[in-house]
Each structure stands twice: as C-alpha cells, then as structure tokens.
Design a protein around this motif. Structure first.
Motif, PDB file in Angstrom:
ATOM      1  N   TYR A  79       0.917  -2.089  12.631  1.00  0.00           N
ATOM      2  CA  TYR A  79       0.307  -2.952  11.614  1.00  0.00           C
ATOM      3  C   TYR A  79      -1.111  -2.466  11.288  1.00  0.00           C
ATOM      4  O   TYR A  79      -1.517  -2.433  10.123  1.00  0.00           O
ATOM      5  N   ASN A  86      -2.625   1.943   3.784  1.00  0.00           N
ATOM      6  CA  ASN A  86      -2.577   1.303   2.470  1.00  0.00           C
ATOM      7  C   ASN A  86      -3.916   1.370   1.738  1.00  0.00           C
ATOM      8  O   ASN A  86      -3.945   1.349   0.503  1.00  0.00           O
ATOM      9  N   HIS A  93       2.809   0.451  -1.500  1.00  0.00           N
ATOM     10  CA  HIS A  93       2.250   0.156  -0.183  1.00  0.00           C
ATOM     11  C   HIS A  93       3.321   0.329   0.882  1.00  0.00           C
ATOM     12  O   HIS A  93       4.515   0.281   0.598  1.00  0.00           O
ATOM     13  N   GLU A  95       4.930  -1.196   4.448  1.00  0.00           N
ATOM     14  CA  GLU A  95       5.048  -2.464   5.148  1.00  0.00           C
ATOM     15  C   GLU A  95       6.067  -2.323   6.267  1.00  0.00           C
ATOM     16  O   GLU A  95       6.808  -1.343   6.328  1.00  0.00           O
TER      17      GLU A  95
END
Length: 168
Positions: A79, A86, A93, A95
C-alpha cells in the motif's frame, strides 16, 4: 504500433475497437457483450488486459493485471509502494484489491456520447492500451523489489527507476 494502412481507421464502439486492436496484434482474447479480456506477454510477466464498457455512464474502464498477488502480511508495504508509485503517474493508477490480493493498474476513460453512441478511435485505443502496458512494465520491478528483494518502498523506487545514460 500498428501499421495504419493495414487497420480500419474508422472509429468504432469501444469494445469493438479494442477487439480489432487485440486481433491486429495477434493477442489471444475473449469477448462478451460489454467486456473484453486479452493476454499480453510483457518483458517481466504476462498481463491480463481487461476493458469494461459501461454504456449508461459513458465510461470505458481499462485494467491491466500483472501476475502479482500480495499475501496479507505484505500488504502494508505494498500500500505504501502504491502510494509512492501513483504520485509518479499522470494517467491511471495502481491499486490492490483487498478481497483477492490482486495488484492492478486501472484507468477510466470518459467517452463522448455521439448521436449514434460512443466511439473509440484507433489512436485513443492505442494510447489506452500502450499507457497501461508501459506503466506496468515500468513499475513491475518496484513491486518485486518490495515483495522479494527486501527493499523499502522508497529504496525500490530509487533502484528501479534509475535512468541510464549512454551505451555500454
């Protein structure tokens, strides 16, 4: 890049254009009404390329899924990595899908709603696909350095994004 002389230059419905684009490249693909999935062999891994057309919203969502699954215990560092990566992107982006641990690149494109329905040009289709592939290829090593190389997210980005100059 496709040889424009060999490709129909007319705009087409978004999924139709992407199907033609994938076929012209010889990539295996499967199509349903408002969705298409193709496979592309990159430098680092095989990517699943998926486009979903949402006619009611006039949005084409394009996903590129590198073959990376993140174990629960590695998600915090990924994360953080995704956040730093990003910051480097202008379009799309990365994820992480929390339910499955799948890492992906996503971009949504608003399609103009013409009288005859939304269309996608060859140039825009190429930009959509090539941008997704390029970003996945550029940042794949970053994620691998964090997952398998024992590097922090900042160290991984610094190591993976070194620009070389000249020739050896």
């Amino acid at each position: 890049m496709l040889d424009e002389a060999e490709f129909d230059r007319e705009d087409a419905a978004p999924i139709d254009m992407l199907e033609s684009y994938f076929a012209a490249h010889g990539w295996s693909h499967e199509r349903e009404d408002d969705e298409i999935v193709a496979k592309f062999k990159g430098s680092w891994t095989e990517y699943e390329l998926r486009a979903i057309w949402r006619e009611e919203d006039g949005v084409l969502q394009f996903l590129a899924l590198p073959d990376i699954r993140i174990a629960e215990e590695r998600r915090a560092s990924i994360y953080e990595t995704i956040g730093l990566v990003n910051e480097q992107l202008w379009i799309g982006h990365f994820e992480l899908w929390s339910s499955s641990g799948i890492l992906l690149y996503r971009h949504a494109a608003m399609m103009s709603d013409e009288e005859d329905g939304a269309t996608l040009s060859l140039d825009r289709a190429e930009l959509l696909v090539e941008t997704a592939i390029d970003e996945c290829e550029r940042f794949y090593p970053v994620f691998q350095f964090v997952l398998w190389g024992g590097k922090s997210p900042k160290e991984a980005i610094a190591a993976a994004l070194i620009e070389t100059q000249g020739e050896a």
